[in-house]
Write an enzyme that holds these catalytic residues in place. Structure first.
Site, PDB file in Angstrom:
ATOM      1  N   HIS A   6       0.830  -1.203   0.000  1.00  0.00           N
ATOM      2  CA  HIS A   6       0.000   0.000   0.000  1.00  0.00           C
ATOM      3  C   HIS A   6       0.865   1.253   0.000  1.00  0.00           C
ATOM      4  O   HIS A   6       1.631   1.497   0.939  1.00  0.00           O
ATOM      5  CB  HIS A   6      -0.889  -0.024   1.242  1.00  0.00           C
ATOM      6  CG  HIS A   6      -1.902   1.072   1.290  1.00  0.00           C
ATOM      7  ND1 HIS A   6      -2.037   1.915   2.366  1.00  0.00           N
ATOM      8  CD2 HIS A   6      -2.852   1.454   0.404  1.00  0.00           C
ATOM      9  CE1 HIS A   6      -3.027   2.762   2.154  1.00  0.00           C
ATOM     10  NE2 HIS A   6      -3.528   2.506   0.960  1.00  0.00           N
ATOM     11  N   ARG A   7       0.780   2.021  -1.073  1.00  0.00           N
ATOM     12  CA  ARG A   7       1.626   3.203  -1.271  1.00  0.00           C
ATOM     13  C   ARG A   7       3.104   2.813  -1.133  1.00  0.00           C
ATOM     14  O   ARG A   7       3.924   3.596  -0.662  1.00  0.00           O
ATOM     15  CB  ARG A   7       1.262   4.314  -0.297  1.00  0.00           C
ATOM     16  CG  ARG A   7      -0.220   4.677  -0.320  1.00  0.00           C
ATOM     17  CD  ARG A   7      -0.602   5.710   0.719  1.00  0.00           C
ATOM     18  NE  ARG A   7      -2.048   5.701   0.940  1.00  0.00           N
ATOM     19  CZ  ARG A   7      -2.664   6.340   1.930  1.00  0.00           C
ATOM     20  NH1 ARG A   7      -1.963   7.069   2.775  1.00  0.00           N
ATOM     21  NH2 ARG A   7      -3.972   6.269   2.060  1.00  0.00           N
ATOM     22  N   GLU A  33       0.567  -0.608  -4.689  1.00  0.00           N
ATOM     23  CA  GLU A  33      -0.609   0.244  -4.872  1.00  0.00           C
ATOM     24  C   GLU A  33      -0.141   1.683  -4.759  1.00  0.00           C
ATOM     25  O   GLU A  33       0.724   1.999  -3.918  1.00  0.00           O
ATOM     26  CB  GLU A  33      -1.655  -0.065  -3.793  1.00  0.00           C
ATOM     27  CG  GLU A  33      -2.964   0.704  -3.933  1.00  0.00           C
ATOM     28  CD  GLU A  33      -2.971   2.040  -3.202  1.00  0.00           C
ATOM     29  OE1 GLU A  33      -3.936   2.819  -3.381  1.00  0.00           O
ATOM     30  OE2 GLU A  33      -2.006   2.329  -2.445  1.00  0.00           O
ATOM     31  N   ASP A  35      -1.320   6.138  -5.747  1.00  0.00           N
ATOM     32  CA  ASP A  35      -2.404   7.090  -5.996  1.00  0.00           C
ATOM     33  C   ASP A  35      -1.944   8.144  -6.996  1.00  0.00           C
ATOM     34  O   ASP A  35      -0.778   8.563  -6.970  1.00  0.00           O
ATOM     35  CB  ASP A  35      -2.799   7.780  -4.698  1.00  0.00           C
ATOM     36  CG  ASP A  35      -3.069   6.794  -3.575  1.00  0.00           C
ATOM     37  OD1 ASP A  35      -4.168   6.244  -3.547  1.00  0.00           O
ATOM     38  OD2 ASP A  35      -2.162   6.577  -2.741  1.00  0.00           O
ATOM     39  N   HIS A  48      -1.138  10.782  -2.443  1.00  0.00           N
ATOM     40  CA  HIS A  48      -2.464  10.348  -1.997  1.00  0.00           C
ATOM     41  C   HIS A  48      -3.457  11.493  -1.857  1.00  0.00           C
ATOM     42  O   HIS A  48      -4.586  11.398  -2.331  1.00  0.00           O
ATOM     43  CB  HIS A  48      -2.364   9.614  -0.666  1.00  0.00           C
ATOM     44  CG  HIS A  48      -3.697   9.156  -0.142  1.00  0.00           C
ATOM     45  ND1 HIS A  48      -4.491   9.945   0.688  1.00  0.00           N
ATOM     46  CD2 HIS A  48      -4.396   8.021  -0.358  1.00  0.00           C
ATOM     47  CE1 HIS A  48      -5.602   9.299   0.963  1.00  0.00           C
ATOM     48  NE2 HIS A  48      -5.581   8.123   0.340  1.00  0.00           N
ATOM     49  N   GLU A 108      -4.615   3.863  -8.256  1.00  0.00           N
ATOM     50  CA  GLU A 108      -5.874   4.464  -7.825  1.00  0.00           C
ATOM     51  C   GLU A 108      -5.988   5.873  -8.396  1.00  0.00           C
ATOM     52  O   GLU A 108      -5.137   6.729  -8.131  1.00  0.00           O
ATOM     53  CB  GLU A 108      -5.978   4.515  -6.301  1.00  0.00           C
ATOM     54  CG  GLU A 108      -7.298   5.130  -5.840  1.00  0.00           C
ATOM     55  CD  GLU A 108      -7.457   5.222  -4.335  1.00  0.00           C
ATOM     56  OE1 GLU A 108      -8.336   5.985  -3.888  1.00  0.00           O
ATOM     57  OE2 GLU A 108      -6.704   4.547  -3.606  1.00  0.00           O
ATOM     58  N   LYS A 110      -7.293   9.332  -8.193  1.00  0.00           N
ATOM     59  CA  LYS A 110      -7.812  10.141  -7.092  1.00  0.00           C
ATOM     60  C   LYS A 110      -8.644  11.308  -7.641  1.00  0.00           C
ATOM     61  O   LYS A 110      -8.293  12.475  -7.486  1.00  0.00           O
ATOM     62  CB  LYS A 110      -6.664  10.656  -6.231  1.00  0.00           C
ATOM     63  CG  LYS A 110      -5.824   9.564  -5.593  1.00  0.00           C
ATOM     64  CD  LYS A 110      -6.628   8.742  -4.609  1.00  0.00           C
ATOM     65  CE  LYS A 110      -6.929   9.540  -3.351  1.00  0.00           C
ATOM     66  NZ  LYS A 110      -7.568   8.705  -2.301  1.00  0.00           N
ATOM     67  N   ASP A 228       0.091  -1.980   4.361  1.00  0.00           N
ATOM     68  CA  ASP A 228       1.166  -1.020   4.613  1.00  0.00           C
ATOM     69  C   ASP A 228       2.479  -1.722   4.921  1.00  0.00           C
ATOM     70  O   ASP A 228       3.540  -1.098   4.887  1.00  0.00           O
ATOM     71  CB  ASP A 228       0.819  -0.123   5.805  1.00  0.00           C
ATOM     72  CG  ASP A 228      -0.277   0.881   5.502  1.00  0.00           C
ATOM     73  OD1 ASP A 228      -0.379   1.332   4.346  1.00  0.00           O
ATOM     74  OD2 ASP A 228      -1.037   1.228   6.433  1.00  0.00           O
TER      75      ASP A 228
END
Length: 247
Positions: A6-7, A33, A35, A48, A108, A110, A228
């Site tokens: 995640h990120r 992943e 954003d 993000h 993702e 945004k 994370d």
């Protein structure tokens, strides 16, 4: 069970930075992943929030800043020099790096607060340019955006993101012609998994940081999880042969 950082590895590294993505890859994650927002001059910016305030030493909305202004910011300043200066990357930069590693990338979009013009087309064009279409999953809380992606290229994998319980989300996703569900992990149960799989949909819950929850989601039959702490997740699944990851 596939593992997406995640990120990057946001639990231990500055989120959405190259060193965070590199750490996820080093730990053995199957994918990352990230954003994407758009700058004032049309660059695809990997960050993000709508503003740079929380994660950098700057202030302002991403859409009001040019890429040269954004590139001057430090996305690691909260780590007090632990990792040195970390610039905010562009999507082009991250995808060029990922392309050489056979790493999957969940992008993702945004655009659920601001509707960035032609965001979907810009992302798709970049995936085509770098031959990364088959390694990418596009997701968003803006489900109209996912419908636009499907209308532009129905062969790209898309996913609906949602944070609250939905009634038969697999039917909703199937109606939209998206291929995956990306729910908050608290909303996932055996009914959701069964319904999604019956429609040929993948289920990748976010943000799963507790190993007990990881085990529960594995037992339910989730296809992947977004965490994370990719290193912790990789170690957890590798040390238990009954939970061998599907690669």
């Amino acid at each position: 069970m596939e593992i997406y950082g995640h990120r990057g590895a946001a639990g231990t590294f500055p989120e959405n930075t190259m060193i965070s993505f590199q750490e996820a890859a080093r730990s053995g994650a199957d994918g990352i992943e990230l954003d994407v927002h758009m700058s004032k001059d049309g660059e695809l910016i990997v960050i993000h929030d709508e503003t740079v305030d929380r994660t950098t030493n700057g202030t302002g909305y991403v859409r009001d800043l040019t890429y040269p202004q954004i590139r001057k910011l430090d996305a690691s300043y909260k780590f007090k020099g632990k990792y040195g200066r970390c610039p905010i990357p562009t999507l082009d930069e991250v995808l060029e790096w990922a392309a050489g590693l056979s790493l999957k990338v969940n992008i993702e979009l945004k655009n659920n607060v601001f509707e960035y013009p032609y965001l979907e087309m810009k992302v798709l064009d970049l995936l085509y340019k770098l031959n990364m279409k088959d390694a990418a999953v596009l997701s968003s809380f803006n489900h109209n955006s996912m419908a636009r992606v499907v209308s532009l290229d129905s062969t790209v994998e898309t996913a609906v993101l949602y944070s609250l319980q939905m009634f038969e989300p697999w039917r909703y996703a199937k109606h939209m012609s998206v291929k995956s569900l990306h729910p908050n992990y608290r909303t996932v149960n055996d009914i959701v998994i069964y319904g999604a799989h019956s429609e040929g949909l993948s289920v990748r819950p976010y943000t799963v940081n507790d190993t007990a929850v990881m085990k529960k989601l594995y037992d339910l039959g989730c296809d992947a999880l977004i965490t994370d702490y990719p290193e912790k997740a990789v170690k957890f699944f590798k040390t238990d042969k009954s939970k061998k990851r599907r690669l």
